[in-house]
Scaffold this active site. Structure first.
Site, PDB file in Angstrom:
ATOM      1  N   ASP A   1       3.117  -4.858   8.187  1.00 18.38           N
ATOM      2  CA  ASP A   1       2.089  -3.807   7.366  1.00 18.38           C
ATOM      3  C   ASP A   1       0.233  -4.604   8.143  1.00 18.38           C
ATOM      4  O   ASP A   1       0.550  -5.693   6.673  1.00 18.38           O
ATOM      5  CB  ASP A   1       1.916  -2.976   6.190  1.00 18.38           C
ATOM      6  CG  ASP A   1       0.536  -2.337   5.441  1.00 18.38           C
ATOM      7  OD1 ASP A   1      -0.637  -2.401   6.990  1.00 18.38           O
ATOM      8  OD2 ASP A   1       0.846  -1.379   5.201  1.00 18.38           O
TER       9      ASP A   1
ATOM     10  N   HIS B   1       0.857  -0.905  -0.037  1.00 17.70           N
ATOM     11  CA  HIS B   1       0.115   0.169   0.104  1.00 17.70           C
ATOM     12  C   HIS B   1       0.655   0.931   0.379  1.00 17.70           C
ATOM     13  O   HIS B   1       1.753   0.906   0.370  1.00 17.70           O
ATOM     14  CB  HIS B   1      -0.932   0.221   1.126  1.00 17.70           C
ATOM     15  CG  HIS B   1      -2.176   1.139   1.412  1.00 17.70           C
ATOM     16  ND1 HIS B   1      -2.017   2.634   1.909  1.00 17.70           N
ATOM     17  CD2 HIS B   1      -3.565   0.585   1.427  1.00 17.70           C
ATOM     18  CE1 HIS B   1      -2.589   2.875   2.265  1.00 17.70           C
ATOM     19  NE2 HIS B   1      -3.644   2.328   1.472  1.00 17.70           N
TER      20      HIS B   1
ATOM     21  N   LYS C   1     -10.687  -0.302  10.442  1.00 19.58           N
ATOM     22  CA  LYS C   1     -10.453  -1.447  10.210  1.00 19.58           C
ATOM     23  C   LYS C   1     -11.357  -2.614  10.551  1.00 19.58           C
ATOM     24  O   LYS C   1     -11.263  -4.048  10.383  1.00 19.58           O
ATOM     25  CB  LYS C   1      -9.486  -1.874   8.844  1.00 19.58           C
ATOM     26  CG  LYS C   1      -9.040  -0.760   8.283  1.00 19.58           C
ATOM     27  CD  LYS C   1      -7.708  -1.157   7.387  1.00 19.58           C
ATOM     28  CE  LYS C   1      -7.228  -0.010   6.309  1.00 19.58           C
ATOM     29  NZ  LYS C   1      -8.057  -0.063   5.119  1.00 19.58           N
TER      30      LYS C   1
ATOM     31  N   GLN D   1      -4.270  -5.233   6.833  1.00 18.51           N
ATOM     32  CA  GLN D   1      -5.247  -6.267   6.478  1.00 18.51           C
ATOM     33  C   GLN D   1      -5.724  -7.488   6.746  1.00 18.51           C
ATOM     34  O   GLN D   1      -6.339  -8.277   6.326  1.00 18.51           O
ATOM     35  CB  GLN D   1      -5.553  -5.555   5.282  1.00 18.51           C
ATOM     36  CG  GLN D   1      -5.533  -4.586   3.955  1.00 18.51           C
ATOM     37  CD  GLN D   1      -6.987  -4.608   4.186  1.00 18.51           C
ATOM     38  OE1 GLN D   1      -8.268  -4.964   4.625  1.00 18.51           O
ATOM     39  NE2 GLN D   1      -7.366  -3.479   3.958  1.00 18.51           N
TER      40      GLN D   1
ATOM     41  N   CYS E   1      -4.900   2.473  -3.585  1.00 25.63           N
ATOM     42  CA  CYS E   1      -3.820   3.018  -3.673  1.00 25.63           C
ATOM     43  C   CYS E   1      -2.847   2.074  -3.092  1.00 25.63           C
ATOM     44  O   CYS E   1      -1.481   1.550  -2.622  1.00 25.63           O
ATOM     45  CB  CYS E   1      -3.981   3.521  -1.547  1.00 25.63           C
ATOM     46  SG  CYS E   1      -4.465   4.583  -1.111  1.00 25.63           S
TER      47      CYS E   1
HETATM   48  N1  PLP Z   1      -1.748  -0.230   4.803  1.00 22.48           N
HETATM   49  C1  PLP Z   1      -2.751  -0.663   3.941  1.00 22.48           C
HETATM   50  C2  PLP Z   1      -2.651  -2.641   4.246  1.00 22.48           C
HETATM   51  C3  PLP Z   1      -3.741  -0.949   3.873  1.00 22.48           C
HETATM   52  O1  PLP Z   1      -4.869  -1.138   3.279  1.00 22.48           O
HETATM   53  C4  PLP Z   1      -4.749   0.686   4.133  1.00 22.48           C
HETATM   54  C5  PLP Z   1      -5.230   1.076   4.247  1.00 22.48           C
HETATM   55  O2  PLP Z   1      -6.434   0.244   3.242  1.00 22.48           O
HETATM   56  C6  PLP Z   1      -3.248   1.285   4.761  1.00 22.48           C
HETATM   57  C7  PLP Z   1      -1.924   0.788   5.036  1.00 22.48           C
HETATM   58  C8  PLP Z   1      -3.693   2.545   5.452  1.00 22.48           C
HETATM   59  O3  PLP Z   1      -4.574   2.799   6.902  1.00 22.48           O
HETATM   60  P1  PLP Z   1      -5.124   3.572   7.263  1.00 22.48           P
HETATM   61  O4  PLP Z   1      -5.679   4.384   5.518  1.00 22.48           O
HETATM   62  O5  PLP Z   1      -5.563   3.668   8.220  1.00 22.48           O
HETATM   63  O6  PLP Z   1      -3.922   4.782   7.562  1.00 22.48           O
END
Ligand code: PLP
Length: 416
Positions: A210, A133, A236, A213, A374
């Site tokens: 990270d 992401h 989430k 998900q 993203c």
């Molecule tokens: N990393 C992953 C795999 C994500 O799916 C997301 C959000 O969709 C993020 C990071 C970023 O999360 P946030 O927008 O809650 O900071």
């Protein structure tokens, strides 16, 4: 709901009761019952979590940590109790290792900034993967720009799986950190993070995961993984927006400099010198998102009451049900076919732009996400503008799947 490990994914009575905890799901959208399949972007919130916010503001709202008065002490107790819940939920050694942030993005930025200040020199290397992401890509790129370090990338194959046979070549004596997404939001791939962590540790390289998900959908234990850092977002996982977590091993938090300066993160301040507070407060400058933290604790209670194993089984059951039906639709092209997948289906229908499909689905009450999610480098690798993404949560139903498939068939007829 009583906690149980024997809930079956198809137990309609049980899961219908769970679904009723989510007031937002009871509505119609554009004249159709809402089918919410955008859970990877943000989850819905159960009444218990909503109530915890109302309860906070109607009974003990006050700033935390600083007050001797009763409300402030009550707030502080609830705030720190939530930190303990997070610690136990992810299996951390100590509550000192739980830093509250605004979310995954903020957690990665905190780490990338402080790590680069302390640990990165020109020509050092940060290793990420081809399926990150942007939140786990851009902060490292910025860190590299600041320090002269280089970003290197573990490639992935056409199935959407990391090519880990290349890891040995990619790890060099310049590699300072490996940062990997646990579950890809765009492909649903579940990465073998334990394998990567063990391999990295053989070379004394720390690993950040990270987990945005992963944490809402499967059991995660940071001690078993032995990762050095783990990030996730509250919104989430049934908690509010604006609250997230950076888990870090205590040794790292002691080594790294603070991120932001201000109240709460200090021990002693004079014009000549400031000394910093003990962990975890050294990394939590300013008034925190108090009701967010308390509601995150409530969300964890809620998820644990169902059980993360039961949640995983339920979501994969819904995913498989939908996938089988989608597979019979002419022109269905799945994007991401990893052997180990989470409850995310990213796809295209041949000859139809994902955006058009998303719009027609919305007109039938179906909420899916369309676009690059993203993850532009993934879309570039597959040479596509984006995908349609349906992501399932435990509170979705078999009926949701039915309506979703019927709506797709209708949209395909309209758009072909
Ligand atoms: N990393 C992953 C795999 C994500 O799916 C997301 C959000 O969709 C993020 C990071 C970023 O999360 P946030 O927008 O809650 O900071």
């Amino acid at each position: 709901m009583t906690p149980t490990v024997s809930i079956q994914p198809q137990d309609a009575l049980y899961w219908n009761k769970i679904r009723n905890d989510f007031p937002i799901l009871q509505q119609s959208v554009n004249g159709y019952p809402l089918v919410y399949l955008d859970n990877a972007a943000s989850s819905q919130k159960p009444q218990q979590v909503i109530d915890s916010i109302v309860h906070y503001y109607t009974t003990y709202n006050a700033n935390v940590h600083r007050g001797v008065h009763t409300l402030s002490q009550k707030g502080t107790d609830a705030f720190e109790a939530a930190r303990k819940k997070v610690q136990h939920f992810i299996g951390a050694n100590s509550e000192k290792e739980i830093i509250f942030t605004k979310g995954t993005t903020n957690s990665v930025n905190l780490l990338a900034y402080t790590f680069s200040q302390q640990m990165l020199m020109p020509d050092d290397e940060i290793l990420i993967t081809a399926m990150e992401h942007h939140a786990n890509l851009v902060p490292w790129q910025m860190a590299c720009e600041r320090t002269g370090a280089k970003l290197r990338v573990i490639p992935m194959n056409d199935e959407g799986e990391l090519q880990l046979d290349q890891l040995d070549n990619l790890i060099t004596d310049k590699t300072r950190l490996i940062s990997v997404v646990h579950v890809s939001n765009a492909l649903g791939t579940v990465n073998p993070v334990k394998y990567i962590i063990d391999k990295a540790h053989n070379h004394h390289i720390p690993v950040m995961i990270d987990g945005a998900q992963a944490i809402p959908h499967q059991p995660v234990n940071v001690k078993e993984l032995d990762c050095d850092f783990y990030c996730f977002s509250g919104h989430k996982m049934c908690a509010p927006t604006g609250i997230g977590v950076l888990y870090a091993k205590q040794t790292w938090l002691e080594k790294l400099p603070p991120f932001e300066g201000g109240g709460e993160m200090i021990s002693d301040v004079s014009f000549e010198k400031t000394t910093y507070n003990e962990l975890p407060f050294k990394f939590e400058a300013g008034t925190p998102h108090i009701e967010g933290v308390i509601a995150l604790g409530q969300a964890i209670d809620y998820l644990e009451n169902i059980g993360m194993d039961a949640i995983y089984a339920r979501e994969m059951y819904l995913h498989n049900l939908a996938y089988e039906k989608l597979n019979t639709i002419p022109g269905f092209i799945p994007v991401g076919k990893a052997a180990k997948k989470a409850s995310v289906i990213s796809f295209l229908i041949d000859g139809i732009h994902p955006y058009d499909l998303g719009v027609i689905l919305d007109k039938q009450g179906i909420a899916v996400r369309t676009g690059h999610h993203c993850t532009q480098p993934i879309m570039k690798q597959f040479n596509i503008p984006g995908t349609v993404r349906a992501s399932f949560a435990f509170y979705n139903s078999e009926q949701d799947v039915e309506f979703f498939i019927a709506a797709i068939k209708k949209a395909v007829k309209m758009l072909s």
